[in-house]
Design an enzyme around this catalytic site. Structure first.
Site, PDB file in Angstrom:
ATOM      1  NE  ARG A  33      32.618  38.270  41.479  1.00 38.28           N
ATOM      2  CZ  ARG A  33      33.604  37.614  40.887  1.00 38.28           C
ATOM      3  NH1 ARG A  33      33.858  37.825  39.631  1.00 38.28           N
ATOM      4  NH2 ARG A  33      34.328  36.753  41.571  1.00 38.28           N
ATOM      5  NE  ARG A  42      33.347  45.086  41.146  1.00 39.74           N
ATOM      6  CZ  ARG A  42      33.540  45.420  39.896  1.00 39.74           C
ATOM      7  NH1 ARG A  42      33.270  46.637  39.493  1.00 39.74           N
ATOM      8  NH2 ARG A  42      34.015  44.547  39.028  1.00 39.74           N
ATOM      9  CE1 TYR A 156      46.263  35.546  40.845  1.00 46.28           C
ATOM     10  CE2 TYR A 156      46.854  35.069  43.108  1.00 46.28           C
ATOM     11  CZ  TYR A 156      45.988  34.937  42.046  1.00 46.28           C
ATOM     12  OH  TYR A 156      44.848  34.181  42.185  1.00 46.28           O
TER      13      TYR A 156
HETATM   14  O1  CP3 Z   1      36.352  37.715  52.107  1.00 42.15           O
HETATM   15  C1  CP3 Z   1      35.890  38.824  51.794  1.00 42.15           C
HETATM   16  O2  CP3 Z   1      34.679  39.051  51.668  1.00 42.15           O
HETATM   17  C2  CP3 Z   1      36.863  39.964  51.621  1.00 42.15           C
HETATM   18  C3  CP3 Z   1      37.326  40.217  50.327  1.00 42.15           C
HETATM   19  C4  CP3 Z   1      38.334  39.384  49.571  1.00 42.15           C
HETATM   20  C5  CP3 Z   1      38.441  39.528  48.169  1.00 42.15           C
HETATM   21  N1  CP3 Z   1      39.511  38.806  47.753  1.00 42.15           N
HETATM   22  C6  CP3 Z   1      37.542  40.356  47.339  1.00 42.15           C
HETATM   23  C7  CP3 Z   1      37.496  40.139  45.885  1.00 42.15           C
HETATM   24  C8  CP3 Z   1      39.332  38.502  49.980  1.00 42.15           C
HETATM   25  C9  CP3 Z   1      39.635  37.951  51.362  1.00 42.15           C
HETATM   26  C10 CP3 Z   1      40.078  38.152  48.820  1.00 42.15           C
HETATM   27  C11 CP3 Z   1      41.251  37.261  48.849  1.00 42.15           C
HETATM   28  C12 CP3 Z   1      41.843  36.827  47.580  1.00 42.15           C
HETATM   29  N2  CP3 Z   1      41.987  37.550  46.430  1.00 42.15           N
HETATM   30  C13 CP3 Z   1      42.472  35.569  47.380  1.00 42.15           C
HETATM   31  C14 CP3 Z   1      42.638  34.504  48.435  1.00 42.15           C
HETATM   32  C15 CP3 Z   1      41.418  33.737  48.682  1.00 42.15           C
HETATM   33  C16 CP3 Z   1      41.017  32.751  47.645  1.00 42.15           C
HETATM   34  O3  CP3 Z   1      39.858  32.786  47.238  1.00 42.15           O
HETATM   35  O4  CP3 Z   1      41.844  31.896  47.251  1.00 42.15           O
HETATM   36  C17 CP3 Z   1      42.943  35.533  46.061  1.00 42.15           C
HETATM   37  C18 CP3 Z   1      43.660  34.387  45.403  1.00 42.15           C
HETATM   38  C19 CP3 Z   1      42.642  36.798  45.485  1.00 42.15           C
HETATM   39  C20 CP3 Z   1      43.018  37.276  44.123  1.00 42.15           C
HETATM   40  C21 CP3 Z   1      41.820  37.594  43.338  1.00 42.15           C
HETATM   41  N3  CP3 Z   1      41.061  38.736  43.494  1.00 42.15           N
HETATM   42  C22 CP3 Z   1      41.262  36.825  42.309  1.00 42.15           C
HETATM   43  C23 CP3 Z   1      41.796  35.497  41.821  1.00 42.15           C
HETATM   44  C24 CP3 Z   1      40.159  37.548  41.835  1.00 42.15           C
HETATM   45  C25 CP3 Z   1      39.330  37.204  40.643  1.00 42.15           C
HETATM   46  C26 CP3 Z   1      38.518  36.015  40.857  1.00 42.15           C
HETATM   47  C27 CP3 Z   1      37.208  36.433  41.410  1.00 42.15           C
HETATM   48  O5  CP3 Z   1      36.790  35.876  42.416  1.00 42.15           O
HETATM   49  O6  CP3 Z   1      36.649  37.314  40.767  1.00 42.15           O
HETATM   50  C28 CP3 Z   1      40.023  38.715  42.628  1.00 42.15           C
HETATM   51  C29 CP3 Z   1      38.969  39.749  42.539  1.00 42.15           C
HETATM   52  C30 CP3 Z   1      38.102  39.887  43.742  1.00 42.15           C
HETATM   53  N4  CP3 Z   1      38.549  39.975  45.028  1.00 42.15           N
HETATM   54  C31 CP3 Z   1      36.677  40.015  43.754  1.00 42.15           C
HETATM   55  C32 CP3 Z   1      36.295  40.174  45.091  1.00 42.15           C
HETATM   56  C33 CP3 Z   1      34.912  40.387  45.615  1.00 42.15           C
HETATM   57  C34 CP3 Z   1      35.782  40.056  42.532  1.00 42.15           C
HETATM   58  C35 CP3 Z   1      35.965  41.367  41.858  1.00 42.15           C
HETATM   59  C36 CP3 Z   1      34.700  41.967  41.305  1.00 42.15           C
HETATM   60  O7  CP3 Z   1      33.867  42.496  42.058  1.00 42.15           O
HETATM   61  O8  CP3 Z   1      34.569  41.969  40.068  1.00 42.15           O
END
Ligand code: CP3
Length: 357
Positions: A33, A42, A156
């Site tokens: 984002r 998005r 989760y």
């Molecule tokens: O690294 C990259 O660019 C690849 C994409 C990637 C995402 N999530 C995209 C994402 C990766 C490697 C992850 C890993 C992930 N997802 C983790 C481990 C890494 C860390 O940061 O601890 C965890 C715990 C998650 C679970 C998750 N997914 C959460 C907690 C959230 C919400 C919080 C947030 O950052 O919004 C997501 C959603 C998510 N995953 C988004 C993205 C770009 C945001 C969603 C959106 O576009 O609205």
């Protein structure tokens, strides 16, 4: 550990401990984002649909690479895709991800399947194949695959979403440890198949994310985390792709991360690279560990931090990265400055090596 294999991408060579003119740089959660290009996509498509549309997901994976020139492209997906394939219903809302049907009993755990990664998550493999095609002209840049680790995924799946006290998963840990072990084992089997399928589809490095393992005591980590890290790492096709292990809040747990035997120990920003190296020894490459909040500062505060980290990390067995994922409010210009500063360190290191003494 140091034999030159220069046909491999810079990131892969660093994971294997090769000496080079500068470390590779990529950033955890680098697609997302903080980039206007990502927000534009998005606006038109939900997060889950984006993860399941290989053309769009590949485009989003490449956005940071095209904008800043990182040395690694991480496929765009989420760690919660495999739990969905195992039988749960995941939703991504504004408050983060949630499960509609969180695991509440041993019977719920026993109903989960170990999915065939190609049949159930073929879209992930399609993203990787597309990305390898796009990167064919740039063999220096590595394609990175990833998965969540069993503990974090279980968190989760049992809590049903983000949690403050982790009361439900700890309840399982205290009251029904065998059931929790059965879940962690199912998750490990799933992740081994899933990551090997990613490697088969073209991932050249894979990272295991264990965001929530840092909430455990050392004894709990030894029982509920380490054996599954070991099981996964032992089960992967490591000749094809080195493994990076990331644990958030790993202070006090780094020696156990090393015990799992990854190629790279990814360090959060609470432990210095120097201290981490002393703990894990020289057998492992290190990755990390700029505080993601450092990217909110002025260039005058950011660049000395980047340079200090480059100095600590050195040119062997080190991957420049953040200590945790990049934050959505991060100014884009600072990301550019960071990547450029790491890349510019090659020129400095050459000057240093060749300067008359
Ligand atoms: O690294 C990259 O660019 C690849 C994409 C990637 C995402 N999530 C995209 C994402 C990766 C490697 C992850 C890993 C992930 N997802 C983790 C481990 C890494 C860390 O940061 O601890 C965890 C715990 C998650 C679970 C998750 N997914 C959460 C907690 C959230 C919400 C919080 C947030 O950052 O919004 C997501 C959603 C998510 N995953 C988004 C993205 C770009 C945001 C969603 C959106 O576009 O609205």
């Amino acid at each position: 550990m140091t034999s030159p294999q220069s046909n491999l991408p810079r990131l892969v060579r660093a994971c294997k401990g090769e000496i080079m003119d500068r470390p590779p740089v990529w950033l955890m959660r680098q697609a997302g984002r903080y980039m206007p290009e990502y927000r534009a996509i998005r606006e038109k498509v939900s997060f889950l649909d984006l993860c399941k549309s290989p053309d769009l997901a590949a485009e989003v994976s490449l956005q940071p690479y095209h904008a800043f020139g990182m040395d690694g492209v991480i496929m765009f997906s989420d760690i919660l895709i495999p739990p969905e394939a195992m039988g749960l219903t995941v939703m991504f809302g504004d408050g983060g991800p949630t499960f509609a049907d969180p695991l509440r009993s041993a019977a719920d755990i026993d109903r989960l399947t170990v999915p065939d990664p190609v049949q159930k998550t073929g879209f992930v493999m399609d993203i990787l194949r597309k990305l390898r095609g796009e990167l064919a002209a740039d063999p220096e840049t590595a394609l990175i695959g990833f998965a969540g680790s069993p503990w974090t995924l279980a968190t989760y799946m049992i809590e049903g979403g983000a949690s403050k006290h982790f009361a439900r998963i700890k309840g399982f840990m205290f009251e029904q440890p065998e059931a929790l072990h059965r879940l962690l084992d199912k998750l490990s089997q799933t992740i081994i198949l899933y990551l090997n399928a990613q490697i088969e589809a073209g991932a050249q490095v894979v990272q295991l994310f264990d965001t929530w393992a840092g909430i455990l005591s050392e004894a709990e980590y030894r029982e509920f985390v380490l054996p599954y890290h070991q099981q996964i790492i032992d089960g992967l096709n490591r000749k094809q792709a080195p493994v990076i292990l990331y644990v958030n809040n790993s202070r006090g747990l780094l020696h156990l991360m090393a015990e799992a035997g990854p190629d790279v120990v990814s360090v959060d920003h609470l432990t210095s690279i120097q201290a981490a190296r002393e703990i894990v020894g020289s057998r492992f490459a290190l990755q990390g560990n700029l505080d993601p909040v450092a990217l909110f500062g002025s260039p005058e505060s950011l660049i000395p931090k980047v340079n200090a980290l480059l100095e600590l990390g050195g040119n062997q067995g080190y991957v420049f990265n953040l200590g945790h994922g990049i934050l959505p409010e991060t100014p884009v210009e600072n990301v550019r400055l960071l990547v450029n500063a790491v890349k510019a360190s090659a020129a400095t290191s050459e000057t240093l090596t060749h300067a008359p003494i």
